[in-house]
Design an enzyme around this catalytic site. Structure first.
Site, PDB file in Angstrom:
ATOM      1  N   TRP A  48      17.813  -8.038  17.336  1.00 39.59           N
ATOM      2  CA  TRP A  48      17.455  -8.079  15.912  1.00 39.59           C
ATOM      3  C   TRP A  48      16.087  -7.472  15.642  1.00 39.59           C
ATOM      4  O   TRP A  48      15.879  -6.830  14.601  1.00 39.59           O
ATOM      5  CB  TRP A  48      17.554  -9.511  15.396  1.00 39.59           C
ATOM      6  CG  TRP A  48      18.923 -10.069  15.644  1.00 39.59           C
ATOM      7  CD1 TRP A  48      19.281 -11.091  16.468  1.00 39.59           C
ATOM      8  CD2 TRP A  48      20.160  -9.565  15.098  1.00 39.59           C
ATOM      9  NE1 TRP A  48      20.641 -11.272  16.472  1.00 39.59           N
ATOM     10  CE2 TRP A  48      21.211 -10.350  15.644  1.00 39.59           C
ATOM     11  CE3 TRP A  48      20.479  -8.538  14.209  1.00 39.59           C
ATOM     12  CZ2 TRP A  48      22.546 -10.137  15.320  1.00 39.59           C
ATOM     13  CZ3 TRP A  48      21.819  -8.312  13.889  1.00 39.59           C
ATOM     14  CH2 TRP A  48      22.830  -9.115  14.437  1.00 39.59           C
ATOM     15  N   ASP A  74      11.045 -12.729  11.314  1.00 40.98           N
ATOM     16  CA  ASP A  74      12.432 -13.147  11.125  1.00 40.98           C
ATOM     17  C   ASP A  74      12.592 -14.442  11.904  1.00 40.98           C
ATOM     18  O   ASP A  74      12.549 -14.450  13.131  1.00 40.98           O
ATOM     19  CB  ASP A  74      13.368 -12.064  11.659  1.00 40.98           C
ATOM     20  CG  ASP A  74      14.840 -12.466  11.621  1.00 40.98           C
ATOM     21  OD1 ASP A  74      15.146 -13.590  11.178  1.00 40.98           O
ATOM     22  OD2 ASP A  74      15.675 -11.654  12.050  1.00 40.98           O
ATOM     23  N   LYS A 115      22.322 -20.498   9.996  1.00 44.56           N
ATOM     24  CA  LYS A 115      22.057 -21.127  11.289  1.00 44.56           C
ATOM     25  C   LYS A 115      21.751 -22.621  11.107  1.00 44.56           C
ATOM     26  O   LYS A 115      22.441 -23.483  11.628  1.00 44.56           O
ATOM     27  CB  LYS A 115      20.873 -20.463  11.992  1.00 44.56           C
ATOM     28  CG  LYS A 115      20.883 -18.951  11.979  1.00 44.56           C
ATOM     29  CD  LYS A 115      21.979 -18.358  12.831  1.00 44.56           C
ATOM     30  CE  LYS A 115      21.824 -16.848  12.909  1.00 44.56           C
ATOM     31  NZ  LYS A 115      22.822 -16.202  13.772  1.00 44.56           N
TER      32      LYS A 115
END
Length: 360
Positions: free
Chosen positions: A101, A170, A194
């Site tokens: 990511w 992030d 999440k």
């Protein structure tokens, strides 16, 4: 019967939250219709969104100096919005690459016309650790990192305190899993799927004065000032996802007792699972270095990799799903987010020991 959900995301939600969503599905707050049918301009919905923002800031202990934005597009859109706003037209910005990511975020910055510089990377060691040494640019616009890595199972134990520019992170896969000191940060973003709610909602925490430094003239939906000025209501936000996130925040605050308590519970779950891996005599092997292990995403392989499919198949028969590793790396991954109970982890450990006894 509900399964034990170890998916990396969308992930397990707290049962009390799901029960309240179900109870209010046909008539939310006496409006005579579902939250999914209500107008985002209705006073009840506006109040709900404001309560969700306040609950989040309260949990984080940052009531002042920050603005909560409700966005869409996931972390992937943030990968582009951040350099478009804060590193336009060839501006230098620093990235620390710790896996898939953060790699994607770096690549998006290149596409958006920034000049991203890799201040550190653990790619040479297959992203098995969090770097501790950095080569920062002299004057970057910002320093970007991914605080928890779902694919490789690593997490930052602490953040750089000597960076030459504000930090942006992030935090999708560890958001609200522990207390975090945000003094060196100007922006944090997290996909909700999440630890917070269903997919479709991206939470952005931003310092308003930082947002004002962004490039002018961007399309409205790519400009953070638009979200601030319109309280995330410039267009129709993901109302149902915000509502579910609000219920999850209240569960975390009122039922669990806050971030320090959930950190304790999360560490207990992680310790239980890592102990089983480390104590297996090599039958199971963790893929992340011990000093960089994530309490959220526990990644491991079987010594006999040809048994991994059998492991997954038998685990599913026992009511445990989502244990397959990310498609880019394979192996095993148990995502043990906030809503995954200790009993679920203990059941998984029991299964792992039984599987080893039969095939070890």
């Amino acid at each position: 019967m509900r399964v034990l959900n170890f998916n990396g995301g969308p992930a397990a939600l707290p049962v009390p939250v799901l029960e309240q969503v179900a109870a209010e599905m046909l008539d939310w707050q006496g409006t005579g219709m579902s939250i999914m049918e209500n107008s985002h301009r209705a006073k009840e919905v506006v109040a709900m969104a404001e309560e969700t923002q306040a609950a989040l800031l309260e949990l984080l202990g940052i009531e002042k100096g920050w603005k909560v934005l409700f966005c869409q597009g996931g972390a992937s859109l943030q990968f582009a919005m951040i350099p478009m706003n804060f590193a336009p037209d060839g501006t230098v910005c620093d990235y620390i690459d710790t896996g898939l990511w953060s790699t994607k975020a770096y690549q998006e910055a290149q596409i958006c016309g920034a000049r991203p510089h890799l201040a550190a990377s653990s790619k040479a060691d297959d992203f098995t650790y969090i770097p501790r040494e950095y080569s920062f640019s002299p004057k970057p616009s910002y320093v970007y990192l991914t605080s928890n890595n779902t694919v490789r199972g690593t997490r930052w134990p602490s953040f750089p305190d000597s960076a030459p520019a504000p930090l942006i992170a992030d935090m999708s896969s560890e958001f609200l899993s522990r207390p975090v000191d945000l003094k060196n940060f100007v922006l944090v973003h997290a996909g909700a799927q999440k630890n917070v709610g269903p997919a479709g909602l991206t939470i952005v925490l931003i310092r308003p004065e930082w947002a004002e430094t962004g490039k002018k003239g961007l399309p409205h939906m790519l400009d953070y000032r638009t979200y601030i000025e319109h309280d995330s209501m410039f267009n129709t936000p993901p109302v149902a996802a915000i509502y579910t996130a609000g219920l999850t925040l209240k569960w975390l605050r009122d039922d669990i007792g806050g971030l320090a308590k959930i950190q304790q519970l999360n560490q207990e779950k992680a310790d239980c699972l890592y102990k089983a891996i480390d104590g297996s005599g090599g039958f199971y092997k963790g893929t992340a270095r011990v000093d960089s292990r994530s309490p959220m995403n526990v990644t491991f392989r079987l010594k006999q990799t040809d048994l991994e499919k059998t492991f997954l198949d038998e685990a599913k028969k026992e009511g445990m799903v989502g244990l397959n590793g990310h498609r880019s790396v394979g192996g095993m991954r148990a995502s043990i987010y906030n809503a995954v109970e200790l009993s679920a982890v203990e059941t998984l450990v029991g299964f792992m020991k039984h599987f080893q006894s039969k095939r070890g």
